[in-house]
Design a protein around this motif. Structure first.
Motif, PDB file in Angstrom:
ATOM      1  N   ALA A 217       0.452  -9.394   4.767  1.00 19.29           N
ATOM      2  CA  ALA A 217      -0.948  -9.204   5.162  1.00 19.29           C
ATOM      3  C   ALA A 217      -1.266  -7.724   5.325  1.00 19.29           C
ATOM      4  N   TYR A 218      -0.364  -6.972   5.968  1.00 21.45           N
ATOM      5  CA  TYR A 218      -0.605  -5.538   6.152  1.00 21.45           C
ATOM      6  C   TYR A 218      -0.605  -4.817   4.808  1.00 21.45           C
ATOM      7  N   ASP A 219       0.336  -5.147   3.937  1.00 20.77           N
ATOM      8  CA  ASP A 219       0.379  -4.522   2.617  1.00 20.77           C
ATOM      9  C   ASP A 219      -0.898  -4.820   1.837  1.00 20.77           C
ATOM     10  N   SER A 220      -1.390  -6.052   1.944  1.00 23.97           N
ATOM     11  CA  SER A 220      -2.594  -6.429   1.207  1.00 23.97           C
ATOM     12  C   SER A 220      -3.831  -5.759   1.799  1.00 23.97           C
ATOM     13  N   TRP A 221      -3.842  -5.570   3.127  1.00 24.05           N
ATOM     14  CA  TRP A 221      -4.950  -4.828   3.742  1.00 24.05           C
ATOM     15  C   TRP A 221      -4.972  -3.387   3.238  1.00 24.05           C
ATOM     16  N   ILE A 222      -3.799  -2.759   3.176  1.00 28.58           N
ATOM     17  CA  ILE A 222      -3.720  -1.386   2.653  1.00 28.58           C
ATOM     18  C   ILE A 222      -4.265  -1.329   1.235  1.00 28.58           C
ATOM     19  N   GLU A 223      -3.877  -2.283   0.430  1.00 31.89           N
ATOM     20  CA  GLU A 223      -4.331  -2.311  -0.956  1.00 31.89           C
ATOM     21  C   GLU A 223      -5.845  -2.459  -1.038  1.00 31.89           C
ATOM     22  N   ALA A 224      -6.408  -3.340  -0.209  1.00 28.32           N
ATOM     23  CA  ALA A 224      -7.855  -3.554  -0.218  1.00 28.32           C
ATOM     24  C   ALA A 224      -8.603  -2.315   0.286  1.00 28.32           C
ATOM     25  N   GLU A 225      -8.068  -1.660   1.313  1.00 29.14           N
ATOM     26  CA  GLU A 225      -8.696  -0.434   1.815  1.00 29.14           C
ATOM     27  C   GLU A 225      -8.631   0.676   0.776  1.00 29.14           C
ATOM     28  N   THR A 226      -7.502   0.764   0.080  1.00 29.70           N
ATOM     29  CA  THR A 226      -7.328   1.829  -0.897  1.00 29.70           C
ATOM     30  C   THR A 226      -8.328   1.705  -2.039  1.00 29.70           C
ATOM     31  N   ARG A 227      -8.736   0.479  -2.372  1.00 27.85           N
ATOM     32  CA  ARG A 227      -9.756   0.315  -3.409  1.00 27.85           C
ATOM     33  C   ARG A 227     -11.076   0.961  -3.000  1.00 27.85           C
TER      34      ARG A 227
ATOM     35  N   ILE B 170      -9.591   5.303  -2.089  1.00 31.10           N
ATOM     36  CA  ILE B 170      -8.744   5.982  -3.082  1.00 31.10           C
ATOM     37  C   ILE B 170      -7.471   6.535  -2.457  1.00 31.10           C
ATOM     38  N   GLU B 171      -7.405   6.619  -1.149  1.00 23.72           N
ATOM     39  CA  GLU B 171      -6.217   7.134  -0.483  1.00 23.72           C
ATOM     40  C   GLU B 171      -5.668   6.091   0.468  1.00 23.72           C
ATOM     41  N   ARG B 172      -4.358   6.068   0.600  1.00 26.25           N
ATOM     42  CA  ARG B 172      -3.690   5.078   1.432  1.00 26.25           C
ATOM     43  C   ARG B 172      -4.076   5.276   2.894  1.00 26.25           C
ATOM     44  N   PRO B 173      -4.587   4.229   3.545  1.00 31.05           N
ATOM     45  CA  PRO B 173      -4.967   4.353   4.953  1.00 31.05           C
ATOM     46  C   PRO B 173      -3.752   4.262   5.871  1.00 31.05           C
ATOM     47  N   GLY B 174      -3.961   4.657   7.111  1.00 31.73           N
ATOM     48  CA  GLY B 174      -2.913   4.490   8.115  1.00 31.73           C
ATOM     49  C   GLY B 174      -1.817   5.520   8.003  1.00 31.73           C
ATOM     50  N   PRO B 175      -0.799   5.391   8.847  1.00 32.58           N
ATOM     51  CA  PRO B 175       0.300   6.367   8.859  1.00 32.58           C
ATOM     52  C   PRO B 175       1.157   6.251   7.604  1.00 32.58           C
ATOM     53  N   PRO B 176       1.860   7.336   7.235  1.00 26.00           N
ATOM     54  CA  PRO B 176       2.753   7.264   6.073  1.00 26.00           C
ATOM     55  C   PRO B 176       3.844   6.218   6.277  1.00 26.00           C
ATOM     56  N   ALA B 177       4.330   5.691   5.158  1.00 26.77           N
ATOM     57  CA  ALA B 177       5.443   4.746   5.231  1.00 26.77           C
ATOM     58  C   ALA B 177       6.696   5.471   5.707  1.00 26.77           C
ATOM     59  N   PRO B 178       7.631   4.753   6.313  1.00 23.58           N
ATOM     60  CA  PRO B 178       8.870   5.395   6.777  1.00 23.58           C
ATOM     61  C   PRO B 178       9.631   6.035   5.626  1.00 23.58           C
ATOM     62  N   LEU B 179      10.292   7.134   5.930  1.00 27.23           N
ATOM     63  CA  LEU B 179      11.083   7.817   4.917  1.00 27.23           C
ATOM     64  C   LEU B 179      12.328   7.014   4.563  1.00 27.23           C
TER      65      LEU B 179
ATOM     66  N   VAL C  24       5.919   4.046 -22.146  1.00 28.18           N
ATOM     67  CA  VAL C  24       5.731   3.182 -20.981  1.00 28.18           C
ATOM     68  C   VAL C  24       5.674   4.066 -19.736  1.00 28.18           C
ATOM     69  N   LEU C  25       4.601   3.939 -18.983  1.00 28.17           N
ATOM     70  CA  LEU C  25       4.402   4.689 -17.739  1.00 28.17           C
ATOM     71  C   LEU C  25       4.182   3.695 -16.606  1.00 28.17           C
ATOM     72  N   ASN C  26       4.847   3.931 -15.466  1.00 23.18           N
ATOM     73  CA  ASN C  26       4.651   3.020 -14.344  1.00 23.18           C
ATOM     74  C   ASN C  26       3.713   3.623 -13.305  1.00 23.18           C
ATOM     75  N   GLU C  27       3.348   2.805 -12.332  1.00 22.14           N
ATOM     76  CA  GLU C  27       2.538   3.244 -11.208  1.00 22.14           C
ATOM     77  C   GLU C  27       2.978   2.521  -9.953  1.00 22.14           C
ATOM     78  N   ASP C  28       2.650   3.128  -8.816  1.00 21.41           N
ATOM     79  CA  ASP C  28       2.685   2.459  -7.525  1.00 21.41           C
ATOM     80  C   ASP C  28       1.292   1.866  -7.347  1.00 21.41           C
ATOM     81  N   HIS C  29       1.195   0.540  -7.204  1.00 21.33           N
ATOM     82  CA  HIS C  29      -0.113  -0.111  -7.151  1.00 21.33           C
ATOM     83  C   HIS C  29      -0.957   0.342  -5.961  1.00 21.33           C
ATOM     84  N   GLY C  30      -0.337   0.953  -4.977  1.00 20.19           N
ATOM     85  CA  GLY C  30      -1.089   1.454  -3.825  1.00 20.19           C
ATOM     86  C   GLY C  30      -1.499   2.901  -3.962  1.00 20.19           C
ATOM     87  N   GLN C  31      -1.309   3.506  -5.137  1.00 17.66           N
ATOM     88  CA  GLN C  31      -1.591   4.928  -5.338  1.00 17.66           C
ATOM     89  C   GLN C  31      -2.516   5.120  -6.544  1.00 17.66           C
TER      90      GLN C  31
END
Length: 422
Positions: A62-72, A75-84, A118-125
């Motif tokens: 649910a949190y990952d999907s919220w991030i994805e919906a907000e990013t649409r 254009i930038e990932r909301p919330g704190p950065p992911a853990p290193l 072939v080029l890949n992407e991070d779907h949240g970026q």
């Protein structure tokens, strides 16, 4: 793809952490809102499950999907950065010693030796999609004319799928029904500009009739299906050169570890005998939404004003989960902001444009959207921003001299505003 977004968008079944009735209800509501173009409602459908009562994130689908919906919307990932997720010391040492080369120049030089890139992407970026557009521009003079996208709708009705793909070509821009990730304005404009360059879109995703119930079997089936669809297209047009744009690991020419499932690019290589040029832009991203490695901080200041690929002597350097599995690994410059928006949007042919004052909210948060005036009501916005009352409004980033129409979305229950460009 994100597990819930992919599962529902592609009509697949399996998820893991938060698989219960509440998540299913939220997912259905979010998906319906997304395909209706109600971006704010889609994000709000996930919010109650993405955070606990104190407002802290609840890790999971649910949190990952919220991030994805907000990013649409942002254009930038909301919330704190992911853990290193630290890289091994040996990889960090290699990065420190690496020599950067211009990424596009190196891609062009190597793309001349093959007919598949072939080029890949991070779907949240979404930034990766702007680079995908830059790669498409660079490949077009070499004769690349097929743009294969896993995000394009995979419909079990071949006739309907063909009509929608023909409609995309005819229109010259994506609509909400065209695909899942194309709802992002950056991805939508990647497709829009690629079509204008003369690319022909190709859907390569697994179709529902090819899917399996068992999660492990489904992974194998999906990689096989994608490779099979691409191989069939290459055989049908032996002179065609193809640019394939996918998410995450589909780009890998080798399994992550011995005995693991071969990914799409590896299967495609075996099926066709073509050695594709494979490029990762996920592992060394500035703030990946999945696993944030510390490699970017080591190399970022070497990518000044341009995206680079790394070399050790004459050999490309690839670290992290794609080491030994791709040909090149891209590092983008640090993001700067102009008028509250990321500077990489300038490379898509944009310029800052203030939000019309009449569209600013008096209370709460509002999504302000700009559409190209010539496009249909269900087209993907050329840009959109979230604006909160009492805070400085970020600018829209629009093509110079573009004729646009505006629309707004407020919280559910609030009437939307419509305003035509004067």
């Amino acid at each position: 793809m994100r597990r819930w977004a992919a599962a529902l968008a592609l009509l697949a079944a399996p998820v893991d952490a938060q698989d219960d009735a509440a998540v299913q209800v939220a997912a259905e509501a979010a998906l319906q809102a997304k395909y209706a173009g109600r971006y704010l409602d889609a994000a709000n459908a996930w919010r109650p499950l993405a955070f606990d009562p104190t407002g802290r994130p609840v890790p999971g689908d649910a949190y990952d999907s919220w991030i994805e919906a907000e990013t649409r919307m942002t254009i930038e990932r909301p919330g704190p950065p992911a853990p290193l997720s630290p890289l091994p010391p040996a990889d960090l040492a290699r990065l420190r010693a690496a020599i950067p080369r211009d990424a596009l120049a190196e891609i062009v030089a190597r793309a001349r030796r093959t007919r598949v890139v072939v080029l890949n992407e991070d779907h949240g970026q979404p930034r990766g999609r702007a680079f995908g557009l830059a790669v498409a521009r660079a490949l077009r003079p070499l004769g690349y004319r097929v743009l294969a996208l896993e995000t394009l709708e995979a419909n079990p009705d071949p006739a309907l799928a063909a009509r929608r793909l023909a409609g995309l070509i005819r229109d010259g821009y994506p609509r909400q029904v065209s695909g899942y990730y194309t709802a992002d304005p950056v991805f939508g404009d990647f497709v829009r500009q690629a079509l204008a360059m003369g690319y022909r879109p190709l859907a390569c995703e697994q179709i529902p009739t090819e899917r399996l119930a068992d999660p492990d079997d489904q992974i194998v089936a999906r990689e096989l299906a994608q490779a099979t669809h691409l191989a069939a297209a290459l055989r049908a047009e032996p002179s065609a050169k193809m640019f394939v744009y996918v998410g995450f690991g589909h780009v890998a020419e080798a399994p992550a570890q011995p005995g693991a499932t071969p990914w799409m690019a590896a299967r495609l290589k075996v099926m066709t005998g073509i050695d594709p040029l494979t490029i990762d832009q996920v592992a060394l991203a500035e703030d990946p939404s999945d696993k944030r490695g510390d490699g970017y901080a080591v190399i970022a200041d070497r990518a000044t004003g341009r995206s680079v690929v790394l070399f050790t002597g004459a050999k490309p350097l690839v670290v992290g989960q794609y080491a030994g599995a791709v040909d090149l690994q891209v590092v983008h410059p640090r993001v700067r902001h102009i008028a509250g928006r990321p500077d990489w949007l300038l490379g898509m042919g944009r310029q800052p444009t203030p939000v019309p004052p009449t569209l600013l909210p008096h209370a709460g948060t509002r999504l302000v959207q700009a559409f190209l005036a010539s496009e249909a009501a269900d087209a993907i916005p050329i840009d959109q921003v979230l604006v909160t009352a009492g805070r400085p409004a970020p600018s829209l980033m629009l093509p110079p001299r573009a004729r646009v129409r505006y629309a707004t979305q407020d919280e559910a229950g609030a009437p939307p505003l419509q305003a035509a460009q004067p």
